[in-house]
Design an enzyme around this catalytic site. Structure first.
Site, PDB file in Angstrom:
ATOM      1  N   HIS A  64       0.814  -1.231   0.000  1.00  0.00           N
ATOM      2  CA  HIS A  64       0.000   0.000   0.000  1.00  0.00           C
ATOM      3  C   HIS A  64       0.844   1.277   0.000  1.00  0.00           C
ATOM      4  O   HIS A  64       0.295   2.370  -0.196  1.00  0.00           O
ATOM      5  CB  HIS A  64      -0.900   0.062   1.241  1.00  0.00           C
ATOM      6  N   ASP A 102      -3.072 -10.503  -2.337  1.00  0.00           N
ATOM      7  CA  ASP A 102      -3.581 -10.024  -1.044  1.00  0.00           C
ATOM      8  C   ASP A 102      -5.053  -9.628  -1.244  1.00  0.00           C
ATOM      9  O   ASP A 102      -5.443  -9.191  -2.321  1.00  0.00           O
ATOM     10  CB  ASP A 102      -2.749  -8.809  -0.608  1.00  0.00           C
TER      11      ASP A 102
HETATM   12  C1  9RB Z   1      -9.888   2.909   9.436  1.00  0.00           C
HETATM   13  C2  9RB Z   1      -9.717   2.555   8.105  1.00  0.00           C
HETATM   14  C3  9RB Z   1      -7.402  -0.142   7.463  1.00  0.00           C
HETATM   15  C4  9RB Z   1      -8.176  -1.219   7.060  1.00  0.00           C
HETATM   16  C5  9RB Z   1      -7.567  -2.364   6.500  1.00  0.00           C
HETATM   17  C6  9RB Z   1      -6.209  -2.395   6.329  1.00  0.00           C
HETATM   18  C7  9RB Z   1      -5.591  -3.616   5.722  1.00  0.00           C
HETATM   19  C8  9RB Z   1      -4.349  -3.706   5.322  1.00  0.00           C
HETATM   20  C9  9RB Z   1      -3.831  -4.922   4.708  1.00  0.00           C
HETATM   21  C10 9RB Z   1      -5.447  -1.310   6.713  1.00  0.00           C
HETATM   22  C11 9RB Z   1      -6.047  -0.192   7.278  1.00  0.00           C
HETATM   23  C12 9RB Z   1     -10.411   3.472   7.337  1.00  0.00           C
HETATM   24  C13 9RB Z   1      -9.337   2.257  10.637  1.00  0.00           C
HETATM   25  C14 9RB Z   1     -10.508   3.464   5.863  1.00  0.00           C
HETATM   26  O1  9RB Z   1      -3.886  -6.018   5.161  1.00  0.00           O
HETATM   27  N1  9RB Z   1      -3.290  -4.793   3.513  1.00  0.00           N
HETATM   28  O2  9RB Z   1      -2.826  -5.823   2.796  1.00  0.00           O
HETATM   29  N2  9RB Z   1      -7.988   1.010   8.004  1.00  0.00           N
HETATM   30  N3  9RB Z   1      -9.056   1.497   7.564  1.00  0.00           N
HETATM   31  N4  9RB Z   1     -11.000   4.340   8.155  1.00  0.00           N
HETATM   32  N5  9RB Z   1     -10.704   4.022   9.414  1.00  0.00           N
HETATM   33  C15 9RB Z   1     -11.159   4.751  10.578  1.00  0.00           C
HETATM   34 ZN    ZN Z   2      -4.202  -7.175   2.966  1.00  0.00          ZN
END
Ligand code: 9RB
Ligand code: ZN
Length: 369
Positions: free
Chosen positions: A142, A179
């Site tokens: 990412h 992924d």
């Molecule tokens: C939050 C948000 C995230 C959600 C999923 C991942 C996954 C990463 C992974 C990372 C951050 C949003 C907490 C949008 O496994 N990649 O391969 N966070 N998402 N808004 N909020 C409050």
């Molecule tokens: Zn992921």
């Protein structure tokens, strides 16, 4: 079959990258009780432990990670971003960008994570190993040029891909990201570049928000060389296999990369807390077999896998073992105790609404010629 071994990158210090107190993906603070961050060492440790206990680990070629140099990191990232991570790391940690906590010393660990891929690439290119899996941390797919995102500090796969193009003089590389989340960072690293075919197969609009659509197809000279396959939530092994058979494999055959990099997140697993897909070890085994066959045909088997997400502590190690068994061609006596249960879930077969997305993505392969 090649007599060369499969390379394996691991370093205990990867596990010391500290994502701190979180509530899964959510920063804590009243009313959110502090807990553990979902991207913590446990799935990675258990993956490596199962490799050891199964007996496979000792049959792999250990590859010693090195730190990526600043120049290598700057092939993708901006100087300002690198300096920001360096400063945060030296001052107790903080947030590298969008939901990307890091701790003390994470800069050096992230350099070793990217450099783990570089060492593996060097081993593949020198012919010391036939393919490799880099079980590194922090993840990378990412990360943007100027911003950390989704637990990723440096774009490991982009940095490795640029090393292959610029230091080894390769003319064409491909990335195949399985992924469950969109590989937006890897996509961004090569969006204008026809020397890299970037493919991501992911759950539609899972993370990052509003990213990974079919119409994101590359731009400028890179137009046509980015393919997204945003499968609907609930997709199972049948959808993944069809996406490979109809899109990923034909695209690789048309493009004929000299190296295939696989950002390998295992969070499309059926019980993963951050995804809503239904993959299992048999599915990852099958996809790895398909990739290996095409790699044997187009690039002398050169596959570099790098670990990304995956949060199902119990079942993930078996998915990882299946991948490494296929990469190495060595089947251990370990059977996945989760497999029967996951394979029996309803919806494992390709469904019509999933096929629609695959058919649309197939049109993009035709453009590759
Ligand atoms: C939050 C948000 C995230 C959600 C999923 C991942 C996954 C990463 C992974 C990372 C951050 C949003 C907490 C949008 O496994 N990649 O391969 N966070 N998402 N808004 N909020 C409050
Ligand atoms: Zn992921």
């Amino acid at each position: 079959m090649s007599s060369k071994k499969t390379g394996f990158v691991w370093h205990e210090i990867y596990m010391w990258h500290n994502t701190g107190n979180y509530a899964g993906v959510m920063p804590y603070g009243n009313p959110v009780q502090p807990g553990t961050h979902v991207e913590n060492p446990e799935t990675k440790r258990r993956f490596r432990n199962l490799l050891e206990v199964s007996g496979l680990l000792k049959q792999l070629q250990p590859i010693t990670a090195r730190e990526a140099t600043e120049e290598e990191i700057l092939r993708f990232h901006t100087r300002d971003y690198l300096e920001k991570i360096k400063a945060l790391s030296a001052n107790g940690g903080g947030d590298a960008g969008f939901y990307t906590p890091m701790g003390d010393g994470s800069y050096e660990i992230a350099r070793l994570s990217a450099g783990g891929l570089l060492a593996a690439l060097e081993a593949i290119m020198s012919g010391a190993v036939s393919n490799a899996y880099a079980l590194v941390r922090p993840p990378g797919h990412h990360a943007l040029a100027n911003e950390g995102m989704g637990f990723c500090l440096f774009g490991n796969a982009v940095i490795a891909g640029k090393h292959a193009l610029e230091s080894y003089g390769l003319e064409r590389i491909a990335t195949v990201d399985w992924d469950v989340h969109h590989g937006n960072g890897t996509q961004s690293g090569f969006y204008n570049d026809p020397r890299a075919l970037t493919i991501s197969i992911h759950q539609d609009c899972c993370f990052p928000p509003n990213s990974g659509h079919l119409h994101e197809n590359g731009e400028g000279e890179g137009e046509g060389f980015n393919i997204n396959i945003p499968l609907p939530a609930g997709s199972g092994v049948g959808a993944y296999e069809a996406a490979f058979d109809r899109v990923v494999i034909p695209a690789l055959k048309a493009y004929r990369p000299q190296l295939i990099i696989v950002p390998s997140g295992l969070d499309a697993g059926a019980y993963d807390p951050l995804g809503r897909m239904q993959m299992h070890s048999g599915g990852y085994r099958s996809l790895t077999k398909k990739l290996k066959n095409v790699a044997d045909e187009v690039c002398d088997g050169r596959i570099l896998m790098c670990h990304e997400g995956g949060y199902d502590e119990d079942a993930l190690p078996f998915m990882g073992l299946a991948i490494l068994e296929e990469l190495s061609g060595i089947r251990t006596s370990v059977e996945d105790p989760f497999l029967e249960m996951m394979a029996g879930l309803g919806g494992q077969q390709l469904q019509p609404h999933q096929e629609e997305v695959i058919t649309a993505a197939q049109q993009l392969v035709n453009k590759l010629g």
